[in-house]
Write a protein that holds these residues in place. Structure first.
Motif, PDB file in Angstrom:
ATOM      1  N   GLU A  96      42.536  44.175  45.446  1.00 52.28           N
ATOM      2  CA  GLU A  96      42.830  44.115  44.019  1.00 52.28           C
ATOM      3  C   GLU A  96      44.321  43.841  43.786  1.00 52.28           C
ATOM      4  N   LYS A  97      45.164  44.424  44.608  1.00 56.77           N
ATOM      5  CA  LYS A  97      46.595  44.181  44.471  1.00 56.77           C
ATOM      6  C   LYS A  97      46.923  42.716  44.733  1.00 56.77           C
ATOM      7  N   LEU A  98      46.361  42.165  45.795  1.00 57.24           N
ATOM      8  CA  LEU A  98      46.624  40.768  46.134  1.00 57.24           C
ATOM      9  C   LEU A  98      46.126  39.830  45.039  1.00 57.24           C
ATOM     10  N   LEU A  99      44.924  40.065  44.526  1.00 57.34           N
ATOM     11  CA  LEU A  99      44.393  39.214  43.463  1.00 57.34           C
ATOM     12  C   LEU A  99      45.249  39.308  42.205  1.00 57.34           C
ATOM     13  N   ALA A 100      45.690  40.511  41.870  1.00 55.19           N
ATOM     14  CA  ALA A 100      46.562  40.673  40.707  1.00 55.19           C
ATOM     15  C   ALA A 100      47.856  39.890  40.904  1.00 55.19           C
ATOM     16  N   GLN A 101      48.437  39.981  42.084  1.00 53.74           N
ATOM     17  CA  GLN A 101      49.670  39.244  42.370  1.00 53.74           C
ATOM     18  C   GLN A 101      49.445  37.743  42.235  1.00 53.74           C
ATOM     19  N   GLN A 102      48.337  37.256  42.784  1.00 54.93           N
ATOM     20  CA  GLN A 102      48.052  35.820  42.737  1.00 54.93           C
ATOM     21  C   GLN A 102      47.862  35.339  41.302  1.00 54.93           C
ATOM     22  N   MET A 103      47.153  36.115  40.495  1.00 54.54           N
ATOM     23  CA  MET A 103      46.914  35.704  39.115  1.00 54.54           C
ATOM     24  C   MET A 103      48.206  35.671  38.316  1.00 54.54           C
ATOM     25  N   VAL A 104      49.076  36.626  38.563  1.00 51.83           N
ATOM     26  CA  VAL A 104      50.370  36.616  37.868  1.00 51.83           C
ATOM     27  C   VAL A 104      51.164  35.384  38.284  1.00 51.83           C
ATOM     28  N   ARG A 105      51.220  35.117  39.570  1.00 53.22           N
ATOM     29  CA  ARG A 105      52.004  33.986  40.067  1.00 53.22           C
ATOM     30  C   ARG A 105      51.460  32.657  39.581  1.00 53.22           C
ATOM     31  N   GLN A 106      50.142  32.581  39.372  1.00 53.62           N
ATOM     32  CA  GLN A 106      49.530  31.346  38.901  1.00 53.62           C
ATOM     33  C   GLN A 106      49.628  31.184  37.392  1.00 53.62           C
ATOM     34  N   GLY A 107      50.179  32.165  36.719  1.00 50.37           N
ATOM     35  CA  GLY A 107      50.306  32.077  35.271  1.00 50.37           C
ATOM     36  C   GLY A 107      49.008  32.290  34.531  1.00 50.37           C
ATOM     37  N   TRP A 108      48.071  33.023  35.134  1.00 51.48           N
ATOM     38  CA  TRP A 108      46.759  33.233  34.536  1.00 51.48           C
ATOM     39  C   TRP A 108      46.703  34.449  33.624  1.00 51.48           C
ATOM     40  N   ILE A 109      47.726  35.276  33.622  1.00 48.66           N
ATOM     41  CA  ILE A 109      47.679  36.541  32.898  1.00 48.66           C
ATOM     42  C   ILE A 109      48.257  36.390  31.500  1.00 48.66           C
TER      43      ILE A 109
END
Length: 254
Positions: free
Chosen positions: A196-209
């Motif tokens: 969950e931490k990794l997915l959250a990090q990836q979504m933030v970095r991709q500008g999805w949040i």
């Protein structure tokens, strides 16, 4: 009522107003005794005290509405909100606490849509979730029905849905629909585990949040918020155009 002491796990003095740049907390289970969040007014006051010290001045309480586990409605939620606001008023007069709900995306939500009884965060934005363990194949249709009724779905913690964690096409499908993704700071802090931490990090970095919430249920989870605030992704969120910054400064429900 005597203001409760901070739990040891919070230790908030180390970091000052570190949550201030996030704006409002629009996902928090702080209303006492009506879902799996705070069990008492005393614990709710601990959470509010820690939030206030961390720089939060606007909170939208979001208890669950789920017919099989948490059959809340505006009456039960308003009663818990009134109890807490009366207890908190003398301690933090500058804290704006309103309420909405975290709606479970099933047939009951469809009924609420038809009756016009959903509880939005503000304006037409509605917080919605699905099962974290089981794929619900009709969930996209529920989201589409929300949109057709003029609502703007805000998907709670997309990083936590286990059936989707190996299915990036599901996230792409929802983004194509215009669904706003709301990440949990507890996820960035490692509360739920490395995936969950990794997915959250990836979504933030991709500008999805597009929105951020703590999703705090207990005062002793504060150590994970501090961990989240020390990540590069948190700094990115502080600079992002989040829904949190659009929350009205003063909004009340009767």
């Amino acid at each position: 009522m005597i203001l409760p002491t901070y739990p040891k796990q919070a230790n908030i003095s180390e970091d000052g107003s570190y949550l201030e740049k996030i704006g409002a907390d629009l996902h928090l289970h702080v209303l006492p005794g009506i879902d799996d969040g705070s069990p008492s007014v005393e614990e709710s006051l601990q959470i509010l005290a820690a939030h206030h010290a961390a720089g939060i001045r606007r909170i939208i309480a979001t208890p669950h509405i789920r017919s099989d586990f948490f059959p809340n409605d505006q009456h039960t939620i308003h009663a818990a909100w009134q109890l807490l606001t009366e207890a908190a008023a003398d301690h933090w007069p500058d804290l704006v606490l309103t309420y909405a709900a975290e709606h479970f995306g099933d047939d009951y939500l469809m009924t609420l849509l038809e009756k016009g009884q959903v509880l939005p965060l503000f304006d037409r934005y509605v917080l919605v979730e699905t099962s974290m363990r089981t794929e619900m194949p009709h969930f996209p249709q529920v989201l589409r029905a929300m949109i057709d009724h003029g609502w703007k779905p805000v998907l709670a913690h997309p990083e936590r849905y286990r059936p989707w964690q190996q299915r990036p096409e599901r996230y792409a499908e929802l983004r194509e629909m215009g669904i706003i993704f709301q990440v949990n700071l507890l996820s960035l802090g490692g509360q739920y585990g490395p995936t969950e931490k990794l997915l959250a990090q990836q979504m933030v970095r991709q500008g999805w949040i597009g929105a951020v919430g703590t999703d705090l249920h207990r005062a002793n989870q504060y150590s994970y918020l501090r961990k989240a605030a020390r990540t590069p992704e948190f700094a990115m969120l502080c600079d992002a155009p989040l829904l949190n910054h659009l929350v009205p400064e003063h909004e009340a429900r009767n």
